[in-house]
Motif scaffolding. Structure first.
Motif, PDB file in Angstrom:
ATOM      1  N   GLU A   1     -71.350  61.262  -2.514  1.00  0.00           N
ATOM      2  CA  GLU A   1     -71.106  60.072  -3.334  1.00  0.00           C
ATOM      3  C   GLU A   1     -71.966  58.922  -2.846  1.00  0.00           C
ATOM      4  O   GLU A   1     -71.863  58.507  -1.691  1.00  0.00           O
ATOM      5  CB  GLU A   1     -69.629  59.693  -3.270  1.00  0.00           C
ATOM      6  CG  GLU A   1     -68.701  60.797  -3.744  1.00  0.00           C
ATOM      7  CD  GLU A   1     -67.248  60.439  -3.566  1.00  0.00           C
ATOM      8  OE1 GLU A   1     -66.976  59.313  -3.096  1.00  0.00           O
ATOM      9  OE2 GLU A   1     -66.382  61.271  -3.886  1.00  0.00           O
ATOM     10  N   HIS A   2     -72.801  58.404  -3.735  1.00  0.00           N
ATOM     11  CA  HIS A   2     -73.721  57.329  -3.356  1.00  0.00           C
ATOM     12  C   HIS A   2     -73.625  56.209  -4.372  1.00  0.00           C
ATOM     13  O   HIS A   2     -73.495  56.451  -5.570  1.00  0.00           O
ATOM     14  CB  HIS A   2     -75.160  57.849  -3.286  1.00  0.00           C
ATOM     15  CG  HIS A   2     -75.292  59.107  -2.490  1.00  0.00           C
ATOM     16  ND1 HIS A   2     -74.987  59.187  -1.158  1.00  0.00           N
ATOM     17  CD2 HIS A   2     -75.667  60.359  -2.864  1.00  0.00           C
ATOM     18  CE1 HIS A   2     -75.179  60.414  -0.731  1.00  0.00           C
ATOM     19  NE2 HIS A   2     -75.581  61.150  -1.750  1.00  0.00           N
TER      20      HIS A   2
ATOM     21  N   LEU B   1     -84.670  47.543  -5.958  1.00  0.00           N
ATOM     22  CA  LEU B   1     -84.724  48.687  -5.053  1.00  0.00           C
ATOM     23  C   LEU B   1     -84.861  48.202  -3.618  1.00  0.00           C
ATOM     24  O   LEU B   1     -84.258  48.772  -2.699  1.00  0.00           O
ATOM     25  CB  LEU B   1     -85.913  49.588  -5.427  1.00  0.00           C
ATOM     26  CG  LEU B   1     -86.172  50.798  -4.542  1.00  0.00           C
ATOM     27  CD1 LEU B   1     -84.958  51.714  -4.491  1.00  0.00           C
ATOM     28  CD2 LEU B   1     -87.405  51.561  -5.035  1.00  0.00           C
ATOM     29  N   ARG B   2     -85.603  47.119  -3.416  1.00  0.00           N
ATOM     30  CA  ARG B   2     -85.754  46.550  -2.072  1.00  0.00           C
ATOM     31  C   ARG B   2     -84.398  46.083  -1.537  1.00  0.00           C
ATOM     32  O   ARG B   2     -84.066  46.312  -0.374  1.00  0.00           O
ATOM     33  CB  ARG B   2     -86.738  45.384  -2.099  1.00  0.00           C
ATOM     34  CG  ARG B   2     -86.890  44.697  -0.735  1.00  0.00           C
ATOM     35  CD  ARG B   2     -87.789  43.495  -0.783  1.00  0.00           C
ATOM     36  NE  ARG B   2     -89.196  43.880  -0.892  1.00  0.00           N
ATOM     37  CZ  ARG B   2     -89.924  43.818  -1.993  1.00  0.00           C
ATOM     38  NH1 ARG B   2     -89.362  43.382  -3.126  1.00  0.00           N
ATOM     39  NH2 ARG B   2     -91.178  44.180  -2.020  1.00  0.00           N
TER      40      ARG B   2
ATOM     41  N   LEU C   1     -82.665  49.771 -14.915  1.00  0.00           N
ATOM     42  CA  LEU C   1     -83.019  51.148 -14.572  1.00  0.00           C
ATOM     43  C   LEU C   1     -81.844  51.797 -13.867  1.00  0.00           C
ATOM     44  O   LEU C   1     -81.408  51.324 -12.819  1.00  0.00           O
ATOM     45  CB  LEU C   1     -84.259  51.183 -13.672  1.00  0.00           C
ATOM     46  CG  LEU C   1     -84.655  52.572 -13.152  1.00  0.00           C
ATOM     47  CD1 LEU C   1     -85.055  53.493 -14.308  1.00  0.00           C
ATOM     48  CD2 LEU C   1     -85.786  52.477 -12.136  1.00  0.00           C
ATOM     49  N   GLU C   2     -81.328  52.875 -14.442  1.00  0.00           N
ATOM     50  CA  GLU C   2     -80.206  53.576 -13.847  1.00  0.00           C
ATOM     51  C   GLU C   2     -80.702  54.872 -13.215  1.00  0.00           C
ATOM     52  O   GLU C   2     -81.266  55.736 -13.905  1.00  0.00           O
ATOM     53  CB  GLU C   2     -79.132  53.880 -14.893  1.00  0.00           C
ATOM     54  CG  GLU C   2     -77.878  54.478 -14.307  1.00  0.00           C
ATOM     55  CD  GLU C   2     -76.763  54.602 -15.328  1.00  0.00           C
ATOM     56  OE1 GLU C   2     -75.651  55.016 -14.942  1.00  0.00           O
ATOM     57  OE2 GLU C   2     -77.009  54.292 -16.511  1.00  0.00           O
ATOM     58  N   LEU C   3     -80.520  55.008 -11.927  1.00  0.00           N
ATOM     59  CA  LEU C   3     -80.951  56.210 -11.224  1.00  0.00           C
ATOM     60  C   LEU C   3     -79.997  57.356 -11.524  1.00  0.00           C
ATOM     61  O   LEU C   3     -78.786  57.161 -11.643  1.00  0.00           O
ATOM     62  CB  LEU C   3     -80.994  55.967  -9.715  1.00  0.00           C
ATOM     63  CG  LEU C   3     -81.906  54.838  -9.203  1.00  0.00           C
ATOM     64  CD1 LEU C   3     -81.905  54.826  -7.675  1.00  0.00           C
ATOM     65  CD2 LEU C   3     -83.337  55.004  -9.725  1.00  0.00           C
TER      66      LEU C   3
ATOM     67  N   GLN D   1     -81.329  60.523  -2.989  1.00  0.00           N
ATOM     68  CA  GLN D   1     -82.540  60.273  -2.209  1.00  0.00           C
ATOM     69  C   GLN D   1     -82.574  58.845  -1.677  1.00  0.00           C
ATOM     70  O   GLN D   1     -83.015  58.600  -0.550  1.00  0.00           O
ATOM     71  CB  GLN D   1     -83.771  60.563  -3.069  1.00  0.00           C
ATOM     72  CG  GLN D   1     -84.006  62.054  -3.311  1.00  0.00           C
ATOM     73  CD  GLN D   1     -85.139  62.314  -4.276  1.00  0.00           C
ATOM     74  OE1 GLN D   1     -85.255  61.645  -5.306  1.00  0.00           O
ATOM     75  NE2 GLN D   1     -85.978  63.284  -3.955  1.00  0.00           N
ATOM     76  N   LEU D   2     -82.087  57.899  -2.479  1.00  0.00           N
ATOM     77  CA  LEU D   2     -81.998  56.518  -2.023  1.00  0.00           C
ATOM     78  C   LEU D   2     -81.069  56.422  -0.815  1.00  0.00           C
ATOM     79  O   LEU D   2     -81.365  55.730   0.168  1.00  0.00           O
ATOM     80  CB  LEU D   2     -81.491  55.633  -3.164  1.00  0.00           C
ATOM     81  CG  LEU D   2     -81.200  54.165  -2.831  1.00  0.00           C
ATOM     82  CD1 LEU D   2     -82.446  53.464  -2.305  1.00  0.00           C
ATOM     83  CD2 LEU D   2     -80.661  53.431  -4.055  1.00  0.00           C
ATOM     84  N   ALA D   3     -79.934  57.132  -0.864  1.00  0.00           N
ATOM     85  CA  ALA D   3     -78.997  57.120   0.258  1.00  0.00           C
ATOM     86  C   ALA D   3     -79.627  57.727   1.507  1.00  0.00           C
ATOM     87  O   ALA D   3     -79.450  57.222   2.617  1.00  0.00           O
ATOM     88  CB  ALA D   3     -77.731  57.884  -0.117  1.00  0.00           C
ATOM     89  N   LEU D   4     -80.397  58.796   1.342  1.00  0.00           N
ATOM     90  CA  LEU D   4     -81.056  59.421   2.487  1.00  0.00           C
ATOM     91  C   LEU D   4     -82.132  58.506   3.066  1.00  0.00           C
ATOM     92  O   LEU D   4     -82.344  58.468   4.284  1.00  0.00           O
ATOM     93  CB  LEU D   4     -81.653  60.772   2.074  1.00  0.00           C
ATOM     94  CG  LEU D   4     -80.638  61.852   1.688  1.00  0.00           C
ATOM     95  CD1 LEU D   4     -81.357  63.085   1.167  1.00  0.00           C
ATOM     96  CD2 LEU D   4     -79.750  62.208   2.867  1.00  0.00           C
TER      97      LEU D   4
END
Length: 579
Positions: A421-422, A429-430, A473-475, A482-485
């Motif tokens: 869960e992320h 994004l920054r 923008l919805e990932l 990948q953002l969480a990693l």
């Protein structure tokens, strides 16, 4: 059954209010001066009017000057009251801002297990409805009550100055006011706390229904959920109606008390006047002041209802700070990075254990995989190793120090748990990456995204400045993972617990991401809770969990050769039956 956050008691609420007031000493002192000035000017008009009556009765002149002074006093009072309320509202807004900041700070320091058990509805209600109610109390109720009390005191003093017997007439309303207010206050706090709990339950029910709408449709459970929602609404309505009943008793009892002082003054004043003890002007002035006294007194009692509601809400807001472990720093410092579980038992409901005597010693820099059937207790053990949940008995120590003894900020910098869960926060994004490392440069952020094979960042219209969110923008699930990693890479903890952290990725992409992440975390301890057994194949050791017990521990080669539970899982995953 959710475990509600605690509620502060009366003494703790008073201390919280006093702390807010002490931070604004100069503003409070200025407010007091303004309120006193406004109150003093406010009694001038009735006194001057009484003087006019006496002069007219005696046939004297000079009433034009007195009339002008009345107009001037009224104008001055309007200006002073307007400015004092402006200053009072500014004080309230500053105090509310401090309280909001403190509340958010406390939320961020809450143990995750406490939040999960309390439910999001309780936290949402306290963060929205209760904080808003406290804001009304700080911005409006407290300044208005303060103004009214000062006004009432000055007016009462003026009446006593005119004649003590007329001043005593003001207290004719005390018995009924005291009885009605005492009856109300004995019941109000509990009533408003019950109303707050009912609102929490309603919020939780509506949120759960909205989140699980598709599941409800699939299983055709709409009618049951509607019935559950209707029941919570009925309960909320019942508690709201009870507090309305309290007000319906309080306000009529007050309204019936206000004519008593005026009637008493007219009777007593008439007797004194006909005995030449006082003048007609004194009676007029005292009667007008008595009528003027009712307004601030009524305002105080009117705002008492808001004060009780605000008091109950502040008790709920302050209760978040009473959660065990919230912001409590300890002096303990780990001696090294060794993570060790010793005879750990854990239960969710206080009745049945889901972990049974688990002992595990993870050496610094080791790559350990935890495998086992679904529901075996792998994720539960991962949460306990990360310090999110505390064992019922046994101990989890990092460098010889129990993880529950470490300050939350310190613990999160040492051990990081990454699950399926992320959350992608609204913002760029920054901003989302900076949550892991505020000082990270753009190059470092892009490098972290590259490590986890987040190639999609190259196609973003504004790169790291691209806004993320539902209306921008919805990932998708894989990109969010990948953002969480990437946050893990930036945070750079010495121990990382991956709870199927790449499950949302394509198997090939996941394999590359895990390899890249392993390279990026080289030299750090990595505990991977895996459902893809290639992770276990690459690990230095494998821990097999079954029915809440550690049944096997060793390398991939050792366990496959042993022909036990892990060997069966491995061959089943590969689709063969050979050793």
């Amino acid at each position: 059954m959710n475990e509600r956050f605690p509620v502060a008691d009366r003494n703790q609420v008073r201390q919280a209010l006093w702390r807010l007031i002490k931070l604004e000493r100069s503003a409070v002192a200025g407010l007091l001066v303004l309120y006193l000035a406004a109150a003093v000017v406010g009694v001038a008009a009735p006194v001057l009017l009484g003087e006019i009556v006496d002069r007219v009765s005696a046939g004297d002149g000079g009433v034009d000057v007195l009339a002008g002074l009345i107009v001037a006093s009224i104008a001055a009072q309007l200006v002073l009251v307007r400015y004092s309320r402006y200053v009072g509202h500014r004080f309230g807004e500053r105090a509310l801002a401090r309280m909001r900041e403190q509340f958010v700070d406390r939320i961020l320091k809450l143990p995750l297990s406490k939040v999960e058990r309390a439910g999001t509805g309780d936290l949402m209600t306290r963060n929205s409805l209760d904080v808003s109610t406290v804001g009304t109390m700080l911005r409006d109720a407290i300044p208005e009550i303060f103004i009214s009390l000062v006004n009432a005191a000055i007016i009462l003093a003026a009446v006593f100055y005119l004649h003590p017997l007329l001043g005593l007439c003001v207290f004719l309303m005390v018995p009924t006011v005291y009885a009605g207010t005492r009856w109300y206050l004995k019941r109000a706090r509990d009533g408003y706390l019950a109303e707050g709990d009912a609102n929490t339950e309603l919020t939780e029910t509506l949120a759960a229904t909205a989140d699980g709408a598709r599941t409800l449709e699939i299983h055709r459970m709409e009618s049951e959920r509607v019935a559950a929602g209707a029941e919570t609404i009925r309960h909320a309505y019942k508690t709201r109606r009870y507090t309305l009943f309290l007000r319906s008793i309080l306000f009529p009892s007050l309204d019936g008390s206000y004519p008593l002082p005026i009637a008493g003054m007219l009777i007593v004043g008439g007797v004194l006047y006909f005995n030449d003890a006082i003048s007609l002007g004194v009676i007029v002035a005292a009667t007008m002041l008595s009528r003027q006294f009712v307004e601030p007194f009524d305002m105080v009692l009117l705002w008492v209802e808001k004060l009780q509601l605000g008091n109950a809400s502040l008790a709920r807001v302050e209760g978040v700070g009473l959660v065990e472990g919230n912001g409590k720093a300890r002096d303990a410092e780990p001696d090294g990075d060794r993570l060790k579980a010793s005879d750990v038992y854990y239960t969710y409901d206080g009745d049945r254990d889901v972990l049974h005597g688990v002992s595990l010693d993870v050496t610094p820099g080791e790559r350990l995989a935890m495998v086992g059937p679904s529901g075996a207790g792998k994720s539960t053990l991962g949460r306990i190793l990360a310090g999110i949940d505390a064992p019922r008995s046994g101990d989890i120590a990092l460098g010889g120090v129990p993880v529950t003894k470490l300050p939350l900020e310190r613990l999160r910098g040492l051990i990081m748990l990454v699950t399926q869960e992320h959350h992608v926060f609204r913002g760029t994004l920054r901003d989302n990456l900076a949550l892991a490392d505020e000082s990270a440069t753009d190059a470092k952020m892009l490098g972290a995204l590259s490590v986890v094979n987040a190639d999609w960042v190259n196609d973003l219209p504004e790169g790291l400045d691209t806004e993320l969110g539902n209306d921008t923008l919805e990932l998708d699930a894989a990109q969010a993972q990948q953002l969480a990693l990437a946050r893990v890479v930036l945070a750079d903890p010495h121990t990382v617990i991956l709870d199927e952290a790449t499950s949302m990725l394509d198997p090939t992409v996941a394999r590359h991401a895990e390899s890249a992440l392993a390279a990026a975390l080289a030299g750090r301890t990595v505990i991977a809770i895996a459902h893809r057994l290639h992770t276990a194949h690459d690990a230095q050791r494998v821990a097999v969990i079954e029915n809440g017990r550690l049944v096997e521990l060793g390398s991939h080669g050792e366990l496959t050769a042993a022909g036990g539970s892990y060997a069966a899982l491995w061959h089943s995953w590969r689709g063969d039956s050979k050793n």
